[in-house]
Design a protein around this motif. Structure first.
Motif, mmCIF file in Angstrom:
data_model
loop_
_atom_site.group_PDB
_atom_site.id
_atom_site.type_symbol
_atom_site.label_atom_id
_atom_site.label_comp_id
_atom_site.label_asym_id
_atom_site.label_seq_id
_atom_site.Cartn_x
_atom_site.Cartn_y
_atom_site.Cartn_z
ATOM 1 N N GLY B 183 0.770 -1.061 0.079
ATOM 2 C CA GLY B 183 0.066 -0.102 0.092
ATOM 3 C C GLY B 183 0.864 1.361 -0.141
ATOM 4 N N GLY B 184 1.928 1.334 0.750
ATOM 5 C CA GLY B 184 2.826 2.303 0.998
ATOM 6 C C GLY B 184 3.532 2.643 -0.404
ATOM 7 N N ARG B 185 3.927 1.601 -1.089
ATOM 8 C CA ARG B 185 4.468 1.785 -2.494
ATOM 9 C C ARG B 185 3.655 2.444 -3.353
ATOM 10 N NH1 ARG B 185 4.931 -3.316 -6.048
ATOM 11 N NH2 ARG B 185 2.639 -3.151 -5.488
ATOM 12 N N ASP B 186 2.497 2.008 -3.745
ATOM 13 C CA ASP B 186 1.298 2.440 -4.499
ATOM 14 C C ASP B 186 1.095 3.885 -4.384
ATOM 15 O OD1 ASP B 186 1.123 -0.273 -5.565
ATOM 16 O OD2 ASP B 186 -0.596 -0.674 -4.671
ATOM 17 N N LEU B 187 1.063 4.353 -2.786
ATOM 18 C CA LEU B 187 0.721 5.714 -2.694
ATOM 19 C C LEU B 187 2.002 6.792 -2.788
ATOM 20 C CD1 LEU B 187 -1.407 5.031 0.548
ATOM 21 C CD2 LEU B 187 -2.327 5.677 -1.429
ATOM 22 N N THR B 188 3.079 5.943 -2.697
ATOM 23 C CA THR B 188 4.312 7.027 -2.613
ATOM 24 C C THR B 188 4.625 7.281 -4.463
ATOM 25 O OG1 THR B 188 5.168 5.774 -0.961
ATOM 26 C CG2 THR B 188 6.694 6.942 -2.435
ATOM 27 N N GLY B 189 4.015 6.724 -5.228
ATOM 28 C CA GLY B 189 4.098 6.881 -6.654
ATOM 29 C C GLY B 189 3.342 8.148 -7.183
ATOM 30 N N TYR B 190 2.725 8.575 -6.283
ATOM 31 C CA TYR B 190 1.777 9.901 -6.667
ATOM 32 C C TYR B 190 2.215 11.112 -6.085
ATOM 33 C CZ TYR B 190 -1.429 6.436 -8.825
ATOM 34 O OH TYR B 190 -1.851 5.350 -9.630
ATOM 35 N N PRO B 191 2.088 12.300 -6.761
ATOM 36 C CA PRO B 191 2.344 13.407 -6.102
ATOM 37 C C PRO B 191 1.442 13.618 -4.714
ATOM 38 C CG PRO B 191 1.606 14.103 -8.316
ATOM 39 C CD PRO B 191 1.414 12.450 -8.054
ATOM 40 N N MET B 192 2.007 14.150 -3.646
ATOM 41 C CA MET B 192 1.698 14.350 -2.278
ATOM 42 C C MET B 192 0.342 15.375 -2.392
ATOM 43 S SD MET B 192 2.814 11.890 -0.465
ATOM 44 C CE MET B 192 3.824 10.940 -2.001
#
Lengths: 329, 264
Positions: B183-192
């Motif tokens: 989950g962390g990986r998937d969210l990290t790939g997008y602009p905050m």
């Protein structure tokens, strides 16, 4: 030289017990409850007890897997948990049901890896491996992946794996469990030979009484986490009243089957009166004297002397009260 | 010192090559998974020309950095997730009776050769994304990419170890652990910028995921942070990863100690 010294060793586990639909109450259970154990170098110790008596838990505390709740332990001069890795080089451990070998690799490669893991000098390693190969007859399957080995072959591999670094103490948790008769014999013969050398201390837990008779010069019986007996097999027999039996077959029944000798009781009499079984408690007459006396009054067809069976003693020991809650191991 | 661990690693690699077909299928499967992830991003950009104020190439830089950092972490320490199996089956006892340290042993014994494939794919994605993003390359920016990848991998690795440690308390912790790692990986790939409120505070700053790809990407592209932090934040990841490692290792030691006091 003392290799194992445990004083007041205790291990408590907290178990949760269902009390109603969602409620659970916690209860503290002592799997090992004040065990004192001193083992000298070269001893062959059988550590026995019923399931859940605390055998495996004790072994785990001695090998540095579990931290004792109370008490002190020294093994080979080390305190097992804080000095785990240093202790690990000095001991060998075989858990009958957990493999130390590399499942997908040939047996030979597991042995080679262990040499690096334990940093064994190549010559020592080769010498020990040579010995194990001939004693355990490994050559037929050294190049077979471990996953394709039979249980008996794998256990022989496990024993070798545990010995390649020349451990001072070998801990064996049920080493013959699940093996066929031939493999059991092979394993026992090998361990007996290791024990005979006198420089390796053997500590084994087992449910197999033949293991005990063959391998354990000293028996420590544990039940409910406490040591209930510590001594030789003979002293166990003496203490729990196991008796040598004399079985006599007669040609004709006799009028007075009980000869009334000291230390002799008539244990069994067949319905036709032709087979009589006497129990000798060792305090009075010998088997020879009994037979001689019987021969004067009866015509004997056959006779047999039956040694006391450890099974009987252990069954009697285990049958004494069990608690309701007990963690496995 | 490292020798026994390298031997364990080699043995594990040899073990896996005994299952060649399964290995090949896995490599293809990994490629398909990554492809689907990238496709997901592309589909988003069919609906909107910019995501949180960033173009498709810029987002792909973040995706690439994240994917490669994660793949590196997954390849090296990702297999600590097998802790659960070890604790449940009692195999952890066998780990403790060897004269080796626990964590490096687990990592080496369970090394997954197939994860090398994912790392290669992720590297390709990053390189392609960087070409399309028109980065004005300077030596500092090249160094930033390397630092962000290594430190990002360390941060993801710390998350792997920390979540695997939960198995010491709670054996069925698999899904919770996966939520934080994958989950962390998937969210990290997008602009905050696409996240908001408490979620952004917890996830981006609290857990530190914003520092892996988002801030380094801003610095690479020479863009100011819409969220107001200075440009130098792009270099914060080593410090963040360092803190994460300290926390994870404390948790790990605590977990091992607990295992030893409660048993299997």
């Amino acid at each position: 030289m003392t290799v194992i010294e445990a004083r007041g060793l205790r291990k408590d586990f907290t178990v949760r017990i269902k009390a109603g639909r969602l409620r659970r109450t916690r209860k503290r259970v002592s799997a090992v409850d004040g065990v004192d154990l001193v083992v000298e170098r070269g001893e062959m110790l059988g550590y026995i007890g019923p399931n859940g008596a605390g055998k495996s838990t004790t072994l785990k505390m001695l090998t540095g897997v579990l931290m004792p709740s109370a008490g002190t332990v020294r093994v080979c001069g080390f305190t097992p948990v804080p000095q785990r890795t240093r202790l690990a080089r000095r001991i060998g451990v075989v858990f009958g049901q957990r493999s130390q070998l590399w499942w997908d690799l040939p047996l030979r490669e597991s042995f080679a890896l262990l040499r690096h893991i334990y940093r064994v000098p190549p010559d020592d390693h080769a010498a020990r491996l040579r010995e194990c190969r001939s004693l355990l007859d490994l050559d037929g399957f050294l190049n077979t992946p471990v996953r394709q080995l039979s249980l008996g072959q794998r256990m022989r591999g496990e024993l070798t794996a545990a010995l390649l670094h020349g451990p001072e103490v070998l801990f064996l948790d049920e080493p013959t469990i699940g093996l066929d008769v031939v493999s059991k014999q092979a394993v026992r013969g090998f361990l007996a030979a290791q024990g005979q050398k006198g420089d390796t201390t053997l500590v084994l837990t087992t449910h197999d009484l033949a293991d005990i008779e063959r391998l354990a010069r000293r028996l420590v019986v544990i039940d409910h986490g406490r040591v209930v007996h510590d001594g030789t097999l003979e002293s166990l027999h003496a203490r729990y009243g196991s008796r040598r039996k004399v079985v006599v077959d007669l040609l004709d029944p006799i009028a007075q089957p009980d000869p009334g000798l000291p230390g002799v009781t008539l244990a069994e009499e067949s319905a036709d009166g032709l087979r009589l079984t006497y129990a000798l408690d060792g305090s009075g007459v010998t088997a020879g004297e009994l037979v001689a006396r019987l021969a004067t009054t009866a015509s004997l067809r056959d006779l047999a002397v039956v040694e006391p069976s450890i099974e009987e003693v252990v069954t009697r020991l285990y049958a004494s009260g069990r608690p309701d809650v007990r963690g496995e191991g | 010192m490292a020798d026994p661990y390298l031997r364990l690693l080699g043995a594990q690699a040899r073990s896996q090559t005994t299952y060649r077909t399964s290995f090949a299928i896995d490599l293809l499967g990994n490629l398909a998974t990554l492809g689907a992830d990238l496709l997901g991003v592309l589909i988003l950009f069919r609906i909107t020309p910019s995501l949180g104020g960033f173009s498709v190439a810029e987002v792909f830089v973040m995706v690439g950095l994240t994917a490669l950092a994660f793949a590196l972490a997954d390849m090296t320490v990702g297999n600590v997730e097998r802790m659960r199996l070890y604790v449940r089956t009692g195999l952890f006892d066998a780990v403790l009776i060897r004269p080796l340290r626990v964590l490096p042993q687990l990592v080496a014994v369970d090394f997954q050769l197939r994860r090398v494939g994912r790392t290669v794919y992720a590297a390709v994605v990053l390189v392609v994304a960087l070409r399309f993003a028109h980065v004005d390359w300077t030596p500092a920016r090249v160094a930033l990419v390397a630092v962000a990848l290594v430190a990002g991998a360390v941060l993801f690795g710390a998350v792997f170890v920390a979540t695997a440690t939960v198995a010491f308390w709670w054996v069925e912790s698999g899904e919770v652990a996966n939520a934080l790692t994958y989950g962390g990986r998937d969210l990290t790939g997008y602009p905050m910028t696409i996240y908001s409120g408490w979620f952004r505070r917890v996830f981006a700053y609290g857990l530190g995921f914003a520092f892996i790809a988002y801030y380094p990407t801003l610095l690479l592209l020479d863009r100011p942070d819409p969220l107001g932090l200075p440009a130098a934040t792009g270099w914060a990841i080593p410090a963040v990863a360092g803190v994460a490692v300290l926390l994870a290792s404390a948790l790990w030691r605590f977990g091992v100690r607990r295992y030893r006091s409660t048993g299997s």
